[in-house]
Structures are given as structure tokens and as C-alpha cells.
Design an enzyme around this catalytic site. Structure first.
Site: not given
Length: 376
Positions: A94, A75, A269-270, A220, A118, A198, A15, A134, A300-301, A239, A178
Site C-alpha cells: 500500500y 504499509k 485518512i490514508d 450526497s 490500492e 453517496d 500486520r 476496506s 492503519n485501522m 469516501v 466497500t
């Protein structure tokens, strides 16, 4: 103002933090935009397109960082970029500092004004600069999960949607924000059997209202999570605690009840991951196995679909960049939602959850800017 856009250096990150359309707006506003050569190639955006929009192309990262007042990235800075951080520089990107103590301390020590996409809030609630990525990560999660479930990738050999007379995959989505909502919708669209968990019953109600039972919902808690991951072929961890390290809702012990070859895709994971066994991976080496469970933890999907992701991101960041370009401090003083994005300023940490994650003292953004307490 001079605005810089360097090439991203994170592994497999394609990106870029701006587009020619955004550059054009900034140049018309009277600002100078400096873009590193090749920065947009991964997103199918050529240097020529940036030049036609009014940008100036430079060869090296040193030139970009050294010549500008505001750096826009996608990033967080990596160690090789730490030397570029300084006290007269503003950084907009981010950051995910709760998962990165060394970067947090470098930004504080160097006095950099760092604004995190974020943690910028919206006028109607939510995290508008996080939302498009997201969405991308959520929509990608069933795709990569379906591929990882294939036997050649170490998975159980289960087709997500099944076939006539054969049960489809059971997909558990933990988190109905989201990314989780988008993951559940795409998984259901691929004809999997989907349940979303959730802590917020209103989030679950919104799924029920929109999908009329096509996606099941559950409140949850630890026992429910254990029961559901034991049934799952694919678990998608979505989450989020804004600005903070993700809670570990899937423990190492829970892996023992999961099916051999089941897959966990950890979107969180971020922010450190929501599984105790999660470790950041890359697009070129995305998975590993713990206790016979395949983990997909790419940090970084959205970088795998950079053209879509770049435009989705800049659609929401560019209005803020234009305001920041008219004056960093003035923009932060005028907009409390943008001010919520301030994570470090003038040698101070200005994000309480990050401070809690690293045992560091913090102040509010308003205190760091010297504003009256009632504007905090």
C-alpha cells in the site's frame, strides 16, 4: 527471484506482508523468500512457522532490502526506509502516494518500480487488493466509534444501540463503497439508527435492495451532509477516489452544527482524510478534539486486528506476488489490471491523480514500460 518481507516500522502496525502458506507456494515455485526476524509476531505468526514453510530468516531490515529483487510490505516506506529504495528494486505494498509527496519524490528520484495494492484493478471492476482492508476498516469503524462515544473517551455518552425506551445513536456513513457498506451493516447490526450517503445512486440501491429499509440512504450533496452531521452522534467518513487524495466532504464550518461530544471516524485518512480537520493518529493515541467533536483518524485501522487482516490481505496479494516473481516486467506487460497498480517506474511517476495532488508530471504505466499506446 529473491523476495523480501521486512518487519513493518509504522507505529502500531502489526500486520505482515506474507504468511507461511504464501511462502510455501513461492518456495515450491522455485523462489527464495527472506523474512526479517519477528516480522510476523504481531500477527501471531512465528519465525519457526516461516522457516518450516521454506523461508530464510535474517536479523535486520538492511539484510532484507539489500538481498532481494522484490520487497513485499503492508504499509508505505517511512523515512527511515527511504535509503533502501533503489533503481533495481520492485516494491509491492500500500502506497497512498496522493497523501505523501515526499515518498512520491523519493520513489521517482531513486528509480524504484513501485506497485500499489490500492490501485491494482479487478477484471470485473473494483479494487480487489484494497477491498479486504476496506472491509476490515469498515467493520471496525462502528466498534471504535461506539467505544469513543463513551464518556470516558470524550464522547457524548451514547450507547450505539440504545436500550428499551431510549433512542439509539444516529450514525451517518458518508460513502457507500466497500468500507462504507460494511460500516453501515455493522452499525445497523449493533441496532443504531443508520443512514448511508453517496453520490452513486446505484450504490445506494444495492444497500436498499439488501437491507430493505433497515439502513436508510440519501444522495450526497453539501446541504444534505450538513443536515445529517448535525443530527449525528457518530459520523463515519468512507469516501474514496481511487489513487487520489480524498475530497473534504466535511468542512471545519460543519463542526459548529454538530453535537458536543459527537464522534467522527475518518476511514479515508490514508488518502488524506475526508474531513478538513482530520490529522493522522495512531492506535496508541487515536483521538483528538476539534470544536467539541472527537476525531478518530488512525491511519492503519486494520493493524489493530493483524491476524485477520494479514490473512485477508495475503489471500488477494499472493497470486500477484507469484506472477511478479516470474518476472516483474513480464507480469506488468501481460496484465493491464496489475499494470494499473504501477505508481512509479524508471524515474517516472505513473499515476495521474498522484501527479495532480503534488503538481508533478506523470505518464501512463504503458508509456513508462515502452508499450504501444493502445495498451495503456
Amino acid at each position: 527471484m529473491r523476495i523480501g518481507v521486512p518487519t513493518e516500522v509504522k507505529v502500531d502496525e502489526h500486520r505482515v506482508a506474507t504468511t507461511p502458506h504464501a511462502v510455501h507456494d513461492l518456495v515450491v515455485d522455485g523462489h527464495e523468500v527472506v523474512v526479517q526476524a519477528g516480522a510476523g509476531e504481531g500477527s501471531s505468526l512465528s519465525d519457526e512457522a516461516f522457516v518450516e514453510a521454506g523461508a530464510r530468516i535474517v536479523d535486520t531490515a538492511e539484510e532484507v532490502w539489500g538481498e532481494v529483487d522484490l520487497v513485499c510490505k503492508v504499509k508505505e516506506p517511512l523515512e527511515q526506509e527511504y535509503g533502501f529504495l533503489r533503481d533495481d528494486l520492485a516494491l509491492f505494498t500500500y502506497l497512498h502516494l496522493a497523501a505523501t509527496e515526499d515518498l512520491t519524490r523519493v520513489l521517482v528520484d531513486n528509480g524504484t518500480t513501485a506497485i500499489a495494492y490500492e490501485t491494482v484493478t479487478g477484471r470485473n471492476g473494483g479494487l480487489p487488493l484494497l477491498a479486504p482492508m476496506s472491509e476490515v476498516a469498515g467493520r471496525m469503524a462502528p466498534q471504535v466509534g461506539a467505544a469513543t462515544l463513551q464518556a470516558e473517551h470524550g464522547g457524548r455518552g451514547v450507547l450505539l444501540g440504545g436500550v428499551s425506551g431510549v433512542q439509539p445513536a444516529y450514525v451517518v456513513v458518508i460513502g457507500a463503497g466497500t468500507s462504507g457498506r460494511n460500516a453501515a451493516v455493522i452499525a445497523a447490526g449493533m441496532e443504531a439508527d443508520v443512514v448511508a450517503l453517496d453520490l452513486d445512486v446505484d450504490a445506494l440501491r444495492s444497500i436498499d435492495a439488501a437491507h430493505h429499509g433497515r439502513i436508510n440512504t440519501l444522495m450526497s450533496n453539501r446541504l444534505t451532509v450538513t443536515e445529517q452531521v448535525a443530527r449525528a452522534d457518530l459520523v463515519i467518513g468512507a469516501v474514496l477516489v481511487p489513487g487520489a487524495r480524498a475530497p473534504k466532504v466535511i468542512t471545519r464550518d460543519m463542526l459548529s452544527v454538530m453535537k458536543p461530544g459527537a464522534v467522527i471516524v475518518d476511514i479515508a485518512i490514508d488518502q488524506g482524510g475526508c474531513t478538513e480537520t482530520s490529522t493522522v493518529t495512531t492506535h496508541s493515541d487515536p483521538t483528538y478534539v476539534v470544536d467539541d467533536v472527537v476525531h478518530y483518524c488512525v491511519g492503519n485501522m486494520p493493524g489493530a486486528v493483524p491476524h485477520t487482516s494479514t490473512y485477508g490481505l495475503t489471500n488477494v496479494t499472493t497470486p500477484h506476488v507469484r506472477r511478479l516473481a516470474r518476472g516483474i516486467r513480464a507480469a506488468l506487460e501481460a496484465d493491464p489490471h496489475l499494470r494499473n497498480g504501477l505508481n512509479t517506474c524508471a524515474g517516472q511517476l505513473t499515476n495521474e491523480p498522484v501527479g495532480a495532488a503534488h503538481g508533478m508530471e506523470s505518464v501512463t504505466p504503458s508509456v513508462a514500460l515502452g508499450l504501444p499506446p493502445d495498451t495503456a
